[in-house]
Design an enzyme around this catalytic site. Structure first.
Site, PDB file in Angstrom:
ATOM      1  CB  CYS A 162      -0.911   0.006   1.228  1.00 24.85           C
ATOM      2  SG  CYS A 162      -1.972  -1.423   1.307  1.00 24.85           S
ATOM      3  CB  SER A 170       4.166  10.040 -10.505  1.00 32.27           C
ATOM      4  OG  SER A 170       3.691   9.260 -11.562  1.00 32.27           O
ATOM      5  CD1 TRP A 194      -4.291   4.597  -7.542  1.00 33.92           C
ATOM      6  CD2 TRP A 194      -5.856   3.512  -8.673  1.00 33.92           C
ATOM      7  NE1 TRP A 194      -5.043   5.526  -8.207  1.00 33.92           N
ATOM      8  CE2 TRP A 194      -6.022   4.899  -8.896  1.00 33.92           C
ATOM      9  CE3 TRP A 194      -6.758   2.635  -9.300  1.00 33.92           C
ATOM     10  CZ2 TRP A 194      -7.016   5.417  -9.700  1.00 33.92           C
ATOM     11  CZ3 TRP A 194      -7.758   3.152 -10.108  1.00 33.92           C
ATOM     12  CH2 TRP A 194      -7.876   4.533 -10.302  1.00 33.92           C
ATOM     13  CB  ILE A 195      -4.291  -1.603  -2.615  1.00 38.46           C
ATOM     14  CG1 ILE A 195      -4.095  -0.194  -2.024  1.00 38.46           C
ATOM     15  CG2 ILE A 195      -3.385  -2.615  -1.937  1.00 38.46           C
ATOM     16  CD1 ILE A 195      -2.736   0.418  -2.333  1.00 38.46           C
ATOM     17  CD  GLN A 317       8.136  -6.888 -49.574  1.00 40.58           C
ATOM     18  OE1 GLN A 317       7.740  -5.909 -50.204  1.00 40.58           O
ATOM     19  NE2 GLN A 317       9.283  -7.477 -49.835  1.00 40.58           N
ATOM     20  CD  GLU A 374      -3.339  -2.266 -36.820  1.00 40.50           C
ATOM     21  OE1 GLU A 374      -2.541  -2.449 -37.771  1.00 40.50           O
ATOM     22  OE2 GLU A 374      -3.258  -1.314 -36.031  1.00 40.50           O
ATOM     23  CG  MET A 376      -5.532 -11.799 -34.722  1.00 32.88           C
ATOM     24  SD  MET A 376      -5.377 -13.583 -34.667  1.00 32.88           S
ATOM     25  CE  MET A 376      -6.833 -14.080 -33.793  1.00 32.88           C
ATOM     26  N   GLY A 378     -11.242  -8.844 -38.276  1.00 34.54           N
ATOM     27  CA  GLY A 378     -12.483  -8.783 -37.507  1.00 34.54           C
ATOM     28  C   GLY A 378     -12.480  -9.686 -36.287  1.00 34.54           C
ATOM     29  CD  GLU A 401       5.579  -2.955  -9.517  1.00 36.32           C
ATOM     30  OE1 GLU A 401       6.818  -2.892  -9.546  1.00 36.32           O
ATOM     31  OE2 GLU A 401       4.963  -3.989  -9.214  1.00 36.32           O
TER      32      GLU A 401
END
Lengths: 421, 254
Positions: A162, A170, A194-195, A317, A374, A376, A378, A401
């Site tokens: 924590c 930050s 945010w723990i 290509q 992209e 793959m 749809g 982090e």
């Protein structure tokens, strides 16, 4: 494919990948005969290779079937938590005398990478436990604290770290959570945000300021058990990605903590946090690396099967160049990460390299997952395929982090010092 | 009560790898290909370790025949719970032509040397599918055999073995010492935990040469040629039953 040459040495065994991966690994005994030169970065000891293979198998068989459901429900399956402990993945560097695995930091990195290929949420649970909680406890704990917590951390108890608050991310030292001293105990008041893993954690390592007049030099690390009165786990965040990893606010309302539950020394908490986050960021780099690789491994086979205009889309290509570019970035990220880990193990300075590896791996994960969708087409956009989850999961990599900007600032600061002489 | 169990483990090409035949048709490509422990051998190791955990046997010894690389396979057995390993050194041409007859001679000699009273093997290896080593070993030792085991229970100085046979399940009782071969449903092998992988480092693997066991490795078999299975041909669609019969007659099938 075996288009890549395998170096064959009589004492080593070559292991070609099961699925196309960008890394080829060679298991080598730690003491290679003299005159063989320096082994490539992707060289592992026998145990490291065995561990990596064991985790790979476990992740594929026991974790993969649950990934989609855990993501949908924003919840880590009990079975996954249990099996992580059973396999010794939660106490990798904890010494065997405390019931841990007794292995090395690099082994942790490999484990986190393998888990992340299947589910980055499971990887982050393992990462925080090993690189943050266990490291702090092992390095700073008194014999009494270690005897009390390390065995549990290795076998059945999750820990949470924590530090962040609503007003301090930050700018961690701007934290407002206070610890007021009364005789031989402290009263902690404040709110952490945010723990990670808070939903399941049994112990919390809490950074609180015990001497506000001293500024950040008052920040102290407290060990707080979950069932301590006044500690309240807030609601779970509804996140874009890493959904199976619980992220909660943790509130402290007159939480009484005895001074013997201080980890390390009063007022040194800021130092401990920074020191430990340096290693932690290599763990995150490994997570982002595994995430990107796992995503890549799902997408490339598709491009080799999907036919359009009479040929495989891989044969165009334009696509080949994109795929090769991403593969190169992945390889670079891997080498940065492995090298940072080896530097740390060797006791050499590694902060700059750790920052570079975390920053770079997170950026590569963002690039890779975006490109994979992209490629793959749809189907990459639907939840029927695992790609979109990697895309959602990767975004936090440039944020938690230590944001990418923080990493870059740290690197710049170190460069400034380097050029000073 | 069996004191010592010998478990044979074979290093084979991993089951998930796509096998390719060498261009000269003398065998399959093994260089740079992922290898692992034969899945049936994993089941055999698991059974032996379970017997030890139930305190029905005292020691589990893992044995493998081959070049240096098989030590990895032995280490995996050690990480699963075997106590020590024996590496029978066979390499080069001898290894290429190593088959069930030679391996069973080696195992028989080791069983006598180590005073083992139970040998557990996988029912077959996934590379050659021979399904002979267990049976030959039992014959050489003149021991009873319980093959295709889907359940094994110790009853005093006897073993009750439930075997998977074509017609269903057959239950037999055999005297110890005996040879058992493991079938798929005997158990689900455990994952090697990380702590056990670390512990396996400290367990001992002794090296032995076939000559020391008095075993002659000469093969009585010569592989003439290895080919890929024929490519699956596209089928033909027909409209009527008459067409179907006609086509079958054309192909000489009826």
């Amino acid at each position: 494919t075996d288009a890549n040459l395998q170096l064959y040495r009589p004492w080593a065994s070559c292991q070609a990948p099961l699925r196309p991966t960008s890394s080829h690994t060679i298991a080598v005994e730690q003491s290679a005969p003299a005159g063989t030169g320096f082994p490539p970065l992707q060289t592992f000891t026998e145990e490291e290779a065995m561990m990596r293979d064991a985790v790979r198998k476990y992740a594929q068989e026991r974790v993969a079937p649950l990934v989609s459901e855990m993501d949908e429900n924003s919840s880590m399956a009990d079975e996954v938590i249990k099996s992580l402990f059973e396999l010794g993945l939660m106490g990798i560097e904890i010494s065997t005398e405390y019931g841990g695995t007794g292995s090395s930091f690099f082994s942790s990195v490999l484990v986190i990478e393998e888990l992340a290929k299947v589910d980055p949420s499971v990887a982050v649970l393992c990462d925080i436990q090993n690189t943050l909680i266990n490291t702090l406890m092992s390095n700073l704990g008194t014999e009494e604290q270690k005897a009390k917590y390390l065995p549990r951390l290795a076998t059945d108890m999750i820990g949470s770290f924590c530090l962040s608050e609503a007003g301090s991310g930050s700018d961690a030292f701007a934290m407002k959570t206070k610890a007021e001293k009364h005789k031989d105990y402290y009263i902690i008041n404040g709110s952490k945000m945010w723990i990670s893993s808070a939903e399941h954690a049994g112990v919390f390592l809490v950074l609180a300021n015990a001497d506000v007049s001293a500024g950040y030099r008052g920040i102290t690390c407290f060990i707080v058990d979950r069932d301590t009165e006044g500690l309240e786990i807030g609601k779970k965040e509804n996140k874009l990605g890493l959904r199976a990893s619980s992220t909660c606010a943790v509130n402290f309302d007159n939480v009484k903590v005895h001074e013997k539950n201080i980890l390390g020394k009063v007022g040194q908490g800021y130092k401990y946090a920074i020191g430990m986050l340096n290693g932690g960021r290599i763990g995150i780099a490994a997570q982002m690396l595994g995430l990107a690789q796992g995503c890549f491994d799902h997408a490339v086979p598709y491009t080799r099967q999907r036919m359009q205009f009479g040929k495989r889309i891989f044969d165009f290509q334009g696509l080949q160049h994109q795929i090769a570019y991403v593969a190169t970035q992945l390889e670079a990220a891997r080498l940065l990460t492995y090298n940072a880990a080896r530097l740390k193990e060797a006791g050499r300075p590694f902060v700059k390299e750790a920052c570079m590896s975390k920053y770079f791996a997170a950026e590569v994960a963002t690039l890779t997952t975006s490109k994979c969708i992209e490629w793959m087409g749809g189907v990459g956009f639907t939840k029927d395929y695992p790609i979109e989850k990697y895309y959602r999961d990767c975004k936090i990599g440039t944020i938690y982090e230590g944001t990418s900007n923080i990493q870059l600032s740290t690197v710049a600061k170190l460069l400034d010092q380097e050029y000073n002489s | 009560m069996a004191a010592r169990v010998l478990v044979g483990v074979k290093r084979v090409i991993d089951y998930a790898v796509k096998i390719r035949v060498k261009p000269d048709n003398t065998g399959v490509v093994t260089d740079g290909v992922k290898h692992s422990m034969n899945p049936f051998c994993e089941i055999a190791v698991e059974e032996a370790v379970r017997l030890k955990e139930k305190k029905l046997v005292k020691e589990v010894v893992a044995v493998s025949c081959g070049p240096q690389q098989v030590q990895e396979t032995i280490r995996t057995a050690l990480a699963m719970g075997a106590d020590r390993g024996i590496h029978v050194e066979v390499s080069g041409k001898d290894y290429d032509s190593l088959g069930p007859l030679q391996v069973s001679k080696i195992l028989a000699a080791l069983a006598k040397k180590e005073e083992a009273s139970l040998i557990i093997l996988g029912k077959q290896a996934i590379d050659d599918d021979c399904n002979q080593t267990g049976q030959m070993t039992a014959a050489l030792l003149d021991w009873p055999q319980g093959t295709f085991a889907s359940e094994v229970a110790v009853e005093g100085d006897k073993l009750k073995v439930i075997r998977e046979v074509d017609g269903g399940l057959e239950t037999i009782k055999i005297n110890l010492p005996a040879v058992v071969t493991a079938d798929l449903r005997l158990n689900t092998p455990r994952y090697a935990t990380l702590p056990n992988i670390m512990k396996a480092k400290k367990k001992k693997i002794t090296n032995v040469k076939p000559g020391d066991l008095g075993v002659d490795l000469t093969s009585r078999l010569e592989v003439l040629r290895v080919d890929e299975p024929p490519q699956r041909q596209a089928g033909v669609k027909v409209e009527t039953v008459e067409d179907l019969v006609g086509k079958l007659k054309e192909a000489g099938r009826i």
